[in-house]
Design a protein around this motif. Structure first.
Motif, PDB file in Angstrom:
ATOM      1  N   GLU A  24      -5.504  19.810  57.460  1.00 10.62           N
ATOM      2  CA  GLU A  24      -6.956  19.830  57.662  1.00 10.62           C
ATOM      3  C   GLU A  24      -7.313  20.111  59.118  1.00 10.62           C
TER       4      GLU A  24
ATOM      5  N   LEU B 168      -6.521  26.100  54.980  1.00 14.89           N
ATOM      6  CA  LEU B 168      -7.347  25.207  54.157  1.00 14.89           C
ATOM      7  C   LEU B 168      -7.228  25.504  52.667  1.00 14.89           C
ATOM      8  N   SER B 169      -6.875  26.746  52.314  1.00 15.91           N
ATOM      9  CA  SER B 169      -6.758  27.114  50.901  1.00 15.91           C
ATOM     10  C   SER B 169      -5.610  26.383  50.208  1.00 15.91           C
TER      11      SER B 169
ATOM     12  N   GLU C 124      -9.831  29.068  49.218  1.00 20.52           N
ATOM     13  CA  GLU C 124      -8.995  30.109  48.605  1.00 20.52           C
ATOM     14  C   GLU C 124      -9.839  31.294  48.146  1.00 20.52           C
TER      15      GLU C 124
ATOM     16  N   ARG D 223      -1.452  16.169  54.895  1.00 24.32           N
ATOM     17  CA  ARG D 223      -2.801  16.594  54.514  1.00 24.32           C
ATOM     18  C   ARG D 223      -3.738  16.581  55.720  1.00 24.32           C
TER      19      ARG D 223
ATOM     20  N   GLN E  32      -5.414  23.311  50.157  1.00 22.06           N
ATOM     21  CA  GLN E  32      -6.003  22.080  49.633  1.00 22.06           C
ATOM     22  C   GLN E  32      -7.345  22.278  48.942  1.00 22.06           C
ATOM     23  N   TYR E  33      -8.030  23.388  49.244  1.00 26.71           N
ATOM     24  CA  TYR E  33      -9.386  23.568  48.726  1.00 26.71           C
ATOM     25  C   TYR E  33      -9.539  24.903  48.006  1.00 26.71           C
ATOM     26  N   GLU E  34     -10.095  24.823  46.802  1.00 28.10           N
ATOM     27  CA  GLU E  34     -10.331  26.035  46.025  1.00 28.10           C
ATOM     28  C   GLU E  34     -11.400  26.925  46.677  1.00 28.10           C
ATOM     29  N   TRP E  35     -12.435  26.306  47.268  1.00 24.22           N
ATOM     30  CA  TRP E  35     -13.497  27.093  47.908  1.00 24.22           C
ATOM     31  C   TRP E  35     -12.927  27.944  49.046  1.00 24.22           C
TER      32      TRP E  35
END
Length: 163
Positions: A11, A42-43, A50, A7, A45-48
């Protein structure tokens, strides 16, 4: 522990690509490509992130298509690549500071050979992107129209930066 290390690695790589992409929007380099790459990483781990991958990918594709739409644009891109290589050669050779240079010697071609190498690498990436763009988009107005229509439809639906 292995999951946490992965992770952190994702990042670090993602944010480095995002920051480098933003810098390359101003400096020589494939800014949108690096920015999109960082968001893709980054997508995971993060919906924003994606949600922002597709709009940036479309903008990068529109830029690639527009860059090879006409011969003057292709020639201008080639000239930019030649200037980038010439600047790399200048930094690599690092000639003596001219008499007219107004700043101190420490500001004459800062970065040295490391800067030259990054300029050469940027030129190689630019040549690769130019060839890819030419093969994919040049003389194919229907492909360009399809990308622009998709981008316009998506922008109308949710705006450039998503919801």
């Amino acid at each position: 522990m292995k999951g946490a290390a992965k992770r952190v690695g994702v990042e670090v790589v993602g944010w480095l690509l995002v920051v480098a992409g933003i810098a390359a929007l101003i400096l020589p380099g494939p800014g949108l490509l690096m920015l999109a790459g960082g968001l893709v990483v980054l997508s995971q781990q993060y919906e924003w992130a994606e949600r922002r991958v597709e709009p940036i990918k479309r903008e990068a594709l529109k830029g690639a298509a527009n860059s090879v739409e006409t011969w003057p644009r292709i020639v201008a891109t080639c000239l930019g690549i030649v200037l980038l290589v010439a600047a790399g050669v200048l930094w690599y050779v690092r000639p003596a500071m001219p008499e007219w240079y107004p700043l101190s010697e420490r500001w004459w071609l800062p970065g040295g050979k490391a800067t030259a190498i990054t300029q050469f690498a940027s030129a190689v990436v630019a040549v690769g992107l130019l060839i890819w763009s030419y093969r994919r988009f040049h003389g194919k107005p229907e492909e360009i129209r399809r990308i622009e229509q998709q981008a316009d439809a998506d922008d109308d639906r949710e705006g450039f930066f998503g919801r």
